[in-house]
Design an enzyme around this catalytic site. Sequence first.
Site: not given
Ligand code: GDP
Ligand code: IMO
Ligand code: MG
Length: 422
Positions: A13, A16, A40-41, A222, A331, A411-412
């Site tokens: 998270d 990415k 979850g992207h 991940q 930010d 990224s801000v």
């Molecule tokens: P990923 O799994 O690495 O793709 O990240 P997620 O989508 O799970 O979580 C990142 C969250 O932060 C999302 O809700 C994005 O919209 C948000 N986000 C990404 N970059 C920034 C940033 O620079 N600032 C803020 N405030 N939110 C961001």
């Molecule tokens: P993105 O790509 C954050 C965590 C789960 C748990 C562990 C094992 O959005 O960054 P699993 O279901 O893979 O067997 O769970 O890994 N986990 C993540 N945490 N971001 C993810 O994906 C994750 N995918 C799995 O919360 O701790």
């Molecule tokens: Mg995610």
Amino acid sequence: MGVKVALGIQWGDEGKAKIVDYLSSESDLVVRFQGGANAGHTVIVGDEKFILHLIPSGIIYNKDVLIGSGVVADLKSLTEEMEYLKNKGIDISKIYIDKRVHLVLPYHKILDGLKESKNKNSSIGTTKRGIGPAYSDKASRVGIRLYDLFDRTYVEEKVKEILEEKNFIIKNFYNFQPLDFNELMDELYYYFDIIKEHIVDEIEIIDRYLYDNKNILLEGAQGTMLDIDFGTYPFVTSSNTISGYTTIGAAIPLKSINEIIGIMKAYTTRVGNGPFPTEDTEEIGEFLRNKGNEYGATTGRPRRCGWLDLKAVKYAVRLNNITSIALTKIDVLTGLDKIKIAVDYKIDGESVYSYPVSELEYRKIELEYIELDGWNEDISYIKSFDDLPKNTQKFIKFIEDYLNVPINIISVGPLRRQTFIK
Ligand code: GDP
Ligand code: IMO
Ligand code: MG
């Protein structure tokens, strides 16, 4: 550009998808090489928000995308995601899926959930998407691969045998309702019929794009600290998340990789259980969760939050051979009087070289922090490093010096336009 890898270097998270979306503008093919629908992207374009689980984020930029052989795919989830994108006006005709992809089947998801609920004390806190059981079956050589589905008789024979064992465990060990073979097969083939035209041989696709001098971008899921070998085992996911796996999970020739971008956020979060040395369960953690909107994109769970842990990031930089960093969510730190950064771990008074490897060590971690002055200015509209407040610049410089890697992308905010090159 050639081949670029962009992946998370914390516990997932990191933002990415936002960075992959940004980099997609100059990519021709965007590829996932591991994980599954546990990811979850989030990509936000204008006032439209997209959450992707299996399909590479480059699809939002209308790029060709490939789900590589290292991914485990739940065809129901994939079909639903394709439908979701289509309804949002995205062209889904250029989705390629490698024929070697292993399937996440209903018994994988059920067993993932049952195991988590039964072993409350040792639970990992998985996403319950069947990831662990599917990768286990792959390693045990009882996995079903996408291409197998072209031969229904073969698959029926295999699944019948496997289901006998799975149902025995589901019924007798977990005291839960067994699965019906015919229902499982019919559902599987319902989804297969929808996606089968997208099946390819990834080697042919990758070779073609390389031969034509096209730009390929690999999108990690991940993060490094969730890697099955190098993460905080056993509190990890079931795949390798580091850059080296791109050569396995998408057949990328090692010599063709030009750049490996580590994506990190300006603080740390983690979903699920396991060690998290800089976690703050009080005021700061709450501040970061609220301001950063730190709730899981797949499960909606509140993310655990804490200060930036550069000790862990440095380990990830080393493991991935990171050539530059994309720093997200600075930010979110606006308004804090002081900002802390963990710079070392000590165990029994000794500084740790790489990263602790067991519960025995995780429990003994003592943190060493440095403290920097914060800033109050709104930075969410800023477009260049020089326009950032002096203290934000110092924060960024500190990270670069500590890691000895340039931070090239900043990224801000969550929007596409809230990104700039340093
Ligand atoms: P990923 O799994 O690495 O793709 O990240 P997620 O989508 O799970 O979580 C990142 C969250 O932060 C999302 O809700 C994005 O919209 C948000 N986000 C990404 N970059 C920034 C940033 O620079 N600032 C803020 N405030 N939110 C961001
Ligand atoms: P993105 O790509 C954050 C965590 C789960 C748990 C562990 C094992 O959005 O960054 P699993 O279901 O893979 O067997 O769970 O890994 N986990 C993540 N945490 N971001 C993810 O994906 C994750 N995918 C799995 O919360 O701790
Ligand atoms: Mg995610």
